[in-house]
Design a protein around this motif. Sequence first.
Motif, short mmCIF file in Angstrom:
data_model
loop_
_atom_site.label_atom_id
_atom_site.label_comp_id
_atom_site.label_asym_id
_atom_site.label_seq_id
_atom_site.Cartn_x
_atom_site.Cartn_y
_atom_site.Cartn_z
N ASP A 1 51.08 46.13 37.13
CA ASP A 1 50.64 46.86 35.93
C ASP A 1 49.34 46.33 35.33
OD1 ASP A 1 52.95 48.51 36.07
OD2 ASP A 1 54.10 46.93 35.08
N GLU A 2 48.61 45.52 36.11
CA GLU A 2 47.34 45.01 35.61
C GLU A 2 46.17 45.55 36.44
OE1 GLU A 2 48.07 40.70 33.52
OE2 GLU A 2 47.40 40.71 35.59
N ILE A 3 44.98 45.43 35.86
CA ILE A 3 43.76 45.82 36.57
C ILE A 3 42.81 44.64 36.58
CG2 ILE A 3 41.72 47.34 36.44
CD1 ILE A 3 43.50 49.53 35.38
N LEU A 4 42.24 44.38 37.76
CA LEU A 4 41.22 43.33 37.86
C LEU A 4 39.86 44.01 37.66
CD1 LEU A 4 40.66 40.28 38.65
CD2 LEU A 4 40.18 41.14 40.94
N ILE A 5 39.09 43.46 36.74
CA ILE A 5 37.80 44.07 36.38
C ILE A 5 36.67 43.12 36.74
CG2 ILE A 5 36.39 44.88 34.42
CD1 ILE A 5 39.22 45.45 33.07
N GLU A 6 35.66 43.66 37.40
CA GLU A 6 34.45 42.88 37.66
C GLU A 6 33.52 43.14 36.48
OE1 GLU A 6 32.62 43.80 41.42
OE2 GLU A 6 30.92 42.50 40.95
N SER A 7 33.29 42.12 35.67
CA SER A 7 32.55 42.29 34.42
C SER A 7 31.08 42.52 34.68
CB SER A 7 32.67 41.03 33.56
OG SER A 7 33.98 40.54 33.57
N SER A 8 30.45 43.39 33.89
CA SER A 8 29.00 43.51 34.02
C SER A 8 28.27 43.36 32.70
CB SER A 8 28.61 44.79 34.75
OG SER A 8 28.91 45.90 33.98
N PRO B 1 46.11 44.43 31.14
CA PRO B 1 47.16 45.41 31.42
C PRO B 1 46.55 46.81 31.49
CG PRO B 1 47.72 44.03 29.51
CD PRO B 1 46.29 43.74 29.85
N ALA B 2 46.97 47.59 32.47
CA ALA B 2 46.38 48.93 32.65
C ALA B 2 46.47 49.77 31.38
CB ALA B 2 47.08 49.64 33.81
N GLU B 3 47.50 49.53 30.60
CA GLU B 3 47.69 50.30 29.36
C GLU B 3 46.52 50.11 28.39
OE1 GLU B 3 51.25 49.23 27.17
OE2 GLU B 3 50.70 50.58 25.54
#
Length: 330
Positions: free
Chosen positions: A25-32, A123-125
Amino acid sequence: MRAALLVAPKKIEIGEMTEPRVGADEILIESSRFGVCGSDVSFYLGHRVAPYPFLLGHEVFGRVAALGDGVANFEIGQRVIVEPNYPCGVCAFCRAGRGAICPDKKAIGVTAPGCFAALFTAPAEFVWQVPDDISDADAVVIEPLAVSLHALWQSRARMGDTIAVIGCGATGLLLIHAAVAQGIRVLAHDKLADKLTLARQLGAVIVIESGDVAPLWRDENVTTVFECAGVSATVELALSAAPRGSQVVLVGLSASPASFIPLRLVREGIRVSGSMIYDHPADFARTIALVKHGILQPAQIVTDTLTFDQMDRALQLASTGQAGKVVVTM
Ligand SMILES: [Zn+2]
Ligand SMILES: [Zn+2]
């Protein structure tokens, strides 16, 4: 991965950290892109103490890098922002739609590690897709814009009213921008001339450095006063000068006592309320819609854009109180 860690007050070092693992239920984000906020500044200055080394930051724009099991409706590479306060969702306040005041909410970069790193999980939410119509520059300022809009929506200010905004930091400036866009006339107050120039550019009609504002507010029929500076002196100013029948909305986060004369508030029918962040999920949805449709352009308040290696400098700059919004690019 690279991360900007607060290792001591006024000292941020760029170091290496292990990459976060994406949970269900999580998302990994590549920050920019990151925004620097007042709460980052209070940790940076040591006014709030963190367990060092501490990862600051809660305003982030990036792209989806990986999806946890069970996450639907997102794709790798999508542009996203994060709503960085996670209310518990089950307490009485959350169930009443008032997640902003949830006693168990988790605030990243404040009560939990933040996002000033190459990769970040949420969390994707609490991850929001950024529509193509919204630029990267505007996207990273959506979170603070939601704070200002929540304050405006909570107030009784309506189209055709005149309001006063004390304190032209990011919250005050975004509040001015949003108020003007909905047909509200704004008087802006700050002690710095540069901030007042920004306030004027955003459409404030009267800008004032200081002085006795009570007669002006009365003559201009100010219906709502927004205190966005977050210091006791300006809270006292708002409470002592607010016109008869008006409302004072406290948005700034002052932890020092402020005095006021109860009789005046009672006799003159002055309402006082506080406005804390935003409610999940309604406020982010509406904020994103306003930017998507071109009604608000929050990147107008960005005065400085620095690189990730300059994170310490970015915090220093934000600490001076002279800048509008300081943004850092990866
Ligand atoms: Zn913030
Ligand atoms: Zn709750």
